[in-house]
Design an enzyme around this catalytic site. Structure first.
Site, PDB file in Angstrom:
ATOM      1  N   ASP A 105       1.011  -0.998  -0.056  1.00  0.00           N
ATOM      2  CA  ASP A 105       0.063  -0.175   0.043  1.00  0.00           C
ATOM      3  C   ASP A 105       0.790   1.252  -0.235  1.00  0.00           C
ATOM      4  O   ASP A 105       2.167   1.012   0.384  1.00  0.00           O
ATOM      5  CB  ASP A 105      -0.742   0.065   1.228  1.00  0.00           C
ATOM      6  CG  ASP A 105      -2.102   0.727   0.924  1.00  0.00           C
ATOM      7  OD1 ASP A 105      -3.162   0.511   0.678  1.00  0.00           O
ATOM      8  OD2 ASP A 105      -1.974   2.074   1.037  1.00  0.00           O
TER       9      ASP A 105
ATOM     10  N   LYS B  37      -0.746   3.335   7.318  1.00  0.00           N
ATOM     11  CA  LYS B  37      -1.786   2.320   7.083  1.00  0.00           C
ATOM     12  C   LYS B  37      -1.064   0.917   7.197  1.00  0.00           C
ATOM     13  O   LYS B  37      -1.157  -0.125   7.968  1.00  0.00           O
ATOM     14  CB  LYS B  37      -2.444   2.165   6.141  1.00  0.00           C
ATOM     15  CG  LYS B  37      -3.717   1.075   5.722  1.00  0.00           C
ATOM     16  CD  LYS B  37      -4.445   1.552   4.487  1.00  0.00           C
ATOM     17  CE  LYS B  37      -5.556   0.549   4.323  1.00  0.00           C
ATOM     18  NZ  LYS B  37      -6.499   0.554   3.222  1.00  0.00           N
TER      19      LYS B  37
ATOM     20  N   PHE C  13     -16.422 -10.298  -6.100  1.00  0.00           N
ATOM     21  CA  PHE C  13     -18.009 -10.290  -5.997  1.00  0.00           C
ATOM     22  C   PHE C  13     -18.082 -10.084  -4.620  1.00  0.00           C
ATOM     23  O   PHE C  13     -18.847 -11.001  -3.953  1.00  0.00           O
ATOM     24  CB  PHE C  13     -18.651 -11.499  -6.569  1.00  0.00           C
ATOM     25  CG  PHE C  13     -18.301 -11.436  -8.046  1.00  0.00           C
ATOM     26  CD1 PHE C  13     -19.260 -10.806  -8.811  1.00  0.00           C
ATOM     27  CD2 PHE C  13     -17.507 -12.211  -8.735  1.00  0.00           C
ATOM     28  CE1 PHE C  13     -19.043 -10.872 -10.328  1.00  0.00           C
ATOM     29  CE2 PHE C  13     -17.092 -12.544 -10.071  1.00  0.00           C
ATOM     30  CZ  PHE C  13     -18.125 -11.733 -10.962  1.00  0.00           C
ATOM     31  N   LEU C  14     -17.401  -9.319  -3.737  1.00  0.00           N
ATOM     32  CA  LEU C  14     -17.615  -9.062  -2.542  1.00  0.00           C
ATOM     33  C   LEU C  14     -18.532  -8.322  -1.801  1.00  0.00           C
ATOM     34  O   LEU C  14     -18.490  -6.791  -2.479  1.00  0.00           O
ATOM     35  CB  LEU C  14     -15.995  -8.741  -1.731  1.00  0.00           C
ATOM     36  CG  LEU C  14     -15.112  -9.634  -2.334  1.00  0.00           C
ATOM     37  CD1 LEU C  14     -13.640  -9.421  -1.822  1.00  0.00           C
ATOM     38  CD2 LEU C  14     -15.105 -11.257  -1.762  1.00  0.00           C
TER      39      LEU C  14
ATOM     40  N   GLY D  99     -26.985   2.392  -3.013  1.00  0.00           N
ATOM     41  CA  GLY D  99     -25.702   3.481  -2.861  1.00  0.00           C
ATOM     42  C   GLY D  99     -24.411   2.480  -2.769  1.00  0.00           C
ATOM     43  O   GLY D  99     -24.419   1.357  -3.264  1.00  0.00           O
TER      44      GLY D  99
ATOM     45  N   CYS E 139     -19.913   0.446  -5.055  1.00  0.00           N
ATOM     46  CA  CYS E 139     -19.898  -0.323  -6.294  1.00  0.00           C
ATOM     47  C   CYS E 139     -21.009   0.057  -7.032  1.00  0.00           C
ATOM     48  O   CYS E 139     -20.749   0.475  -8.103  1.00  0.00           O
ATOM     49  CB  CYS E 139     -20.024  -1.768  -5.869  1.00  0.00           C
ATOM     50  SG  CYS E 139     -18.439  -2.583  -5.080  1.00  0.00           S
TER      51      CYS E 139
ATOM     52  N   LYS F 250     -21.075   3.582  -9.088  1.00  0.00           N
ATOM     53  CA  LYS F 250     -19.961   3.909 -10.023  1.00  0.00           C
ATOM     54  C   LYS F 250     -20.251   2.834 -11.043  1.00  0.00           C
ATOM     55  O   LYS F 250     -19.619   2.978 -12.384  1.00  0.00           O
ATOM     56  CB  LYS F 250     -18.722   3.766  -9.629  1.00  0.00           C
ATOM     57  CG  LYS F 250     -18.153   2.560  -8.866  1.00  0.00           C
ATOM     58  CD  LYS F 250     -16.828   2.737  -8.350  1.00  0.00           C
ATOM     59  CE  LYS F 250     -16.007   1.343  -7.819  1.00  0.00           C
ATOM     60  NZ  LYS F 250     -15.655   0.417  -9.072  1.00  0.00           N
TER      61      LYS F 250
END
Length: 444
Positions: free
Chosen positions: A33, A38, A154-155, A259, A262, A265
């Site tokens: 990252d 983080k 597909f989470l 909303g 995912c 957008k």
């Protein structure tokens, strides 16, 4: 099983879940990252994301040595444990100008890693990207010895770990069969149906799936409005159609609109894809328009319940909001329909006090500037001329509604999620208004 050396670039919902879950399957995973703070927290096993099971998986991966974290993609490519065999790109692809997906982060990582990828490595686009991105990524890499594979995720937020380890299907797209099979083999222990296809089809699968779910939600919200006009009950209607195996019961719950990170957008990006292909996707456009209208419809419902008039003024009307996140089980505010409704209420002049189990008044969230956030639901209700349930947190069902009735100025609840039991509210002295149902009047 074959243990692969894997690099995951990006440690958001998708990246961190992917890395931790792949490590739990026995692979050696390095997550990278760009945020130094983080990375330091993750090295200590501190997970900022509200995601059940994820902190435990991260801790397990760190303890076993199968999971590690580094700053920057370049550092991950030169990890002392060995060169990566598979590199997952799990970086943000936010909505850009005109709704098109912004691929700047993807292109930046590709540029950083181009010369560091070992021969025979496979680069996997895990982020949701427009059709043609795998081809574009391959062109940017300019490496014939590196394959690019599309492997959409597909989470669902709040159940991401479960979804990864219990998938409905694995979709892998690449023109190079051996590369596609290598990526599919990473998930072999999960025993899920696997779709091997070309990259373009794999990329379109994700958009097609999310747009279909958005369409289903917009449809049920429209049916709920029809129920109100005809005196029908939306719960009974959705139960009746949900038993049809061709339809199913999922995504048939009305609410203030859809909303999250995912659906907004992805539907916008799909329109861009359709426009680029000279295809007028009227059904999808109507799906988006219906969702936008749904938020205003909730405001109109609140206005009528609180003022008694469809055109009544909400100026200086104090409202208590219950829930701000886009759905229960997450602390994500991205494209939250709750915040969209709150913004419209604020534009109408209402004074908003809100409580959400995942939010604290000290949280630094610019999105919350339009409301006064409190750390207690009864404080949100104090002196309110109406209460509005905007997120389906189960906690709200177990509130002491008699106590709530004692602190409000007017005992009115508008339940945009149909979360609460109208009879409980009525006995506590509240008027209850839901979505797609007849209102329940208080016991006088």
């Amino acid at each position: 099983m074959f243990v692969r050396r894997i690099v995951v670039v990006g440690t958001g919902y998708v990246g961190l879940t992917t890395g931790a879950c792949l490590a739990s399957l026995g692979h050696r995973v390095v997550c990278a990252d760009v945020d130094p703070d983080k990375v330091k927290r993750l090295i200590r096993g501190e997970v900022d994301i509200l995601e059940p099971g994820l902190p435990e998986l991260v801790a397990e991966g760190l303890a076993s040595g199968r999971l590690s974290f580094v700053l920057g993609a370049a550092a991950a490519m030169t990890d002392p444990a060995g060169a990566p065999e598979v590199v997952f790109l799990c970086v943000p692809t936010p909505m850009g100008v005109g709704g098109v997906a912004d691929l700047a982060a993807v292109e930046s990582v590709v540029d950083e890693c181009r010369d560091l990828l070992p021969e025979g490595c496979v680069v996997v686009n895990k982020s949701t990207v427009p059709v043609g991105t795998a081809q574009r990524t391959a062109e940017l890499l300019g490496r014939d010895d590196v394959a690019v594979v599309s492997n959409p995720e597909f989470l669902r937020e709040g159940t991401a770990v479960y979804d990864f380890l219990n998938p409905d299907r694995i979709v892998v797209g690449c023109d190079k069969q051996d590369a596609a099979e290598r990526v599919a083999a990473l998930y072999a222990r999960l025993g899920a149906p696997t779709v091997l296809t070309d990259a373009e089809s794999a990329e379109l699968v994700k958009y097609a799936a999310n747009c279909f779910l958005a369409m289903k939600l917009s449809y049920v919200n429209a049916v709920a409005e029809l129920c109100e006009r005809l005196g029908a009950n939306i719960n009974d209607v959705t139960e009746g159609i949900g038993y049809d195996h061709r339809i199913g019961q999922a995504f048939l719950t009305p609410g203030p609109g859809w909303g999250g990170s995912c659906l907004p957008k992805d539907t916008a990006a799909m329109l861009q894809v359709a426009d680029a292909a000279d295809f007028e996707f009227r059904l999808l456009r109507a799906t988006i328009d219906t969702n936008t209208r749904q938020r205003q419809r909730m405001v109109d419902k609140i206005r009528l319940a609180v003022t008694g008039k469809r055109t009544g003024s909400l100026s200086k009307v104090r409202l208590g909001l219950l829930g701000l996140t886009f759905k229960a089980g997450t602390d994500d505010l991205r494209d939250s329909p709750a915040l969209a409704v709150a913004a419209l209420l604020r534009q109408a002049g209402a004074e908003l006090y809100a409580y959400d189990p995942a939010m604290t008044p000290t949280a630094s969230r610019p999105e919350l500037g339009l409301v006064t956030l409190v750390d207690d639901p009864y404080e949100a209700a104090r002196d309110a001329q109406g209460l509005v349930v905007l997120t389906e947190w189960p906690d709200f069902r177990t509130l002491d509604w008699v106590r709530m009735a004692e602190v409000v100025a007017e005992p009115i609840v508008v339940d945009t999620r149909n979360l609460l039991d109208p009879d409980v509210l009525r006995r506590a002295g509240f008027d209850w208004t839901g979505v797609g149902k007849k209102p329940a009047q208080r016991t006088h």
